[in-house]
Design an enzyme around this catalytic site. Sequence first.
Site, PDB file in Angstrom:
ATOM      1  N   ARG A 160       0.925  -1.190   0.041  1.00  0.00           N
ATOM      2  CA  ARG A 160       0.091  -0.199   0.160  1.00  0.00           C
ATOM      3  C   ARG A 160       0.823   1.458   0.015  1.00  0.00           C
ATOM      4  O   ARG A 160       0.487   2.481   0.571  1.00  0.00           O
ATOM      5  CB  ARG A 160      -0.776   0.001   1.240  1.00  0.00           C
ATOM      6  N   CYS A 170      -0.011  16.092 -13.160  1.00  0.00           N
ATOM      7  CA  CYS A 170       0.429  14.952 -14.597  1.00  0.00           C
ATOM      8  C   CYS A 170       0.778  13.973 -14.148  1.00  0.00           C
ATOM      9  O   CYS A 170       0.330  12.951 -14.437  1.00  0.00           O
ATOM     10  CB  CYS A 170       1.083  16.053 -15.623  1.00  0.00           C
TER      11      CYS A 170
HETATM   12  O1  LIG Z   1       5.111  17.420 -14.542  1.00  0.00           O
HETATM   13  C1  LIG Z   1       4.515  17.602 -15.884  1.00  0.00           C
HETATM   14  C2  LIG Z   1       3.484  18.806 -15.796  1.00  0.00           C
HETATM   15  C3  LIG Z   1       2.876  18.740 -16.707  1.00  0.00           C
HETATM   16  N1  LIG Z   1       2.979  18.233 -17.984  1.00  0.00           N
HETATM   17  C4  LIG Z   1       2.393  18.609 -19.325  1.00  0.00           C
HETATM   18  C5  LIG Z   1       1.177  17.496 -19.794  1.00  0.00           C
HETATM   19  C6  LIG Z   1       0.422  18.363 -20.479  1.00  0.00           C
HETATM   20  O2  LIG Z   1       1.053  18.890 -22.030  1.00  0.00           O
HETATM   21  C7  LIG Z   1       0.308  19.952 -19.693  1.00  0.00           C
HETATM   22  C8  LIG Z   1      -1.020  19.567 -18.820  1.00  0.00           C
HETATM   23  O3  LIG Z   1      -2.065  19.955 -19.602  1.00  0.00           O
HETATM   24  P1  LIG Z   1      -3.368  18.921 -19.329  1.00  0.00           P
HETATM   25  O4  LIG Z   1      -4.430  19.559 -20.339  1.00  0.00           O
HETATM   26  O5  LIG Z   1      -3.607  19.212 -17.827  1.00  0.00           O
HETATM   27  O6  LIG Z   1      -3.268  17.386 -19.376  1.00  0.00           O
HETATM   28  O7  LIG Z   1       1.471  19.452 -19.069  1.00  0.00           O
HETATM   29  C9  LIG Z   1       4.094  17.244 -17.980  1.00  0.00           C
HETATM   30  O8  LIG Z   1       4.363  16.411 -19.131  1.00  0.00           O
HETATM   31  N2  LIG Z   1       4.515  17.115 -16.947  1.00  0.00           N
END
Ligand SMILES: O=c1ccn([C@H]2C[C@H](O)[C@@H](COP(=O)(O)O)O2)c(=O)[nH]1
Length: 261
Positions: free
Chosen positions: A124, A143
């Site tokens: 866990r 993300c």
């Molecule tokens: O640690 C991270 C933070 C963000 N991302 C990227 C992935 C997406 O391109 C955007 C977030 O957009 P959403 O529409 O919320 O998915 O930011 C990443 O790769 N790594």
Amino acid sequence: MSQADIQYLALVEDILENGYYDNNRTGIATKKLFGKLLSYDLQKEFPILTTKFVAFKTAVKELLWIYKHQSNDVKLLQEMGVHVWDEWAKEDGTIGKAYGYQIAKHKQIDKLIDGLKNDPQGRRHIISLWDMNDLEEMALQPCAFQTMWDVADGYVNCTLVQRSGDMGLGIPFNTTQYAVLIHMIAQVTGLKPGKFQHYINNAHIYENHFEGLRTQLTREAYPAPSFWINPEITDFYDFTPDDVKLIDYKHQPKIAMEVAI
Ligand SMILES: O=c1ccn([C@H]2C[C@H](O)[C@@H](COP(=O)(O)O)O2)c(=O)[nH]1
Ligand SMILES: Nc1nc(=O)c2c([nH]1)NC[C@@H]1CN(c3ccc(C(=O)N[C@@H](CCC(=O)O)C(=O)O)cc3)CN21
């Protein structure tokens, strides 16, 4: 040629050739593929790209901002010289109830370290940044939102679950950051760093990154650098950005890419 380059470039090529092309929230269209897994053995090498410069120190500072300082305050990150979250700061200067806020709220680092030490065969050991109650108050929903940890034969293994991965900017950072986190957690729990699985649900390339990534595909890769971690640190909260270093990080030049907001 480093494992990180081999797997990353193969996935980039696959997305460019076979990805589904469509628009999204940011207004910058992407090509994407579903359900991709990158796998590393931290006993064999440290995963960081050599086919472009990855800002290792910046990535480590952002990691410590989340897991050590457990902060959502963009100013604190700026004071460390890091500006990758500037565009997402709300009026109060924070990213809301996201990332570090969720680590602090549920004391997740303390629970993880305690669990790995005292119940290594527990199933866990999870850190989750996905708090249903708080999603609406986050500047960006996390993300790379979950890690699951497992101990076998003195090694600590970890799976990172990422719902959305920006191959040009986010993924090179995330790969290296979580490899560093595993090394840190291993050291403070008396374990050895083992396997690192990085699952990406939606692996995408923004169309304004196509050209930069096509250039990267033509580049020669180098052997992975060695990784040094200060052996004196036994308390996770004592780690500073200077307590981890890359030795012989030979890399190709930086590739400038704009971030989609
Ligand atoms: O640690 C991270 C933070 C963000 N991302 C990227 C992935 C997406 O391109 C955007 C977030 O957009 P959403 O529409 O919320 O998915 O930011 C990443 O790769 N790594
Ligand atoms: N579209 C998007 N992609 C992301 O990767 C991403 C977001 N949004 N939003 C939140 C954070 C911010 N992230 C970022 C933002 C910028 C860089 C960036 O510009 N990186 C440069 C070096 C930056 C530096 O040295 O300070 C690079 O070349 O990697 C990286 C990650 C990752 N996350």
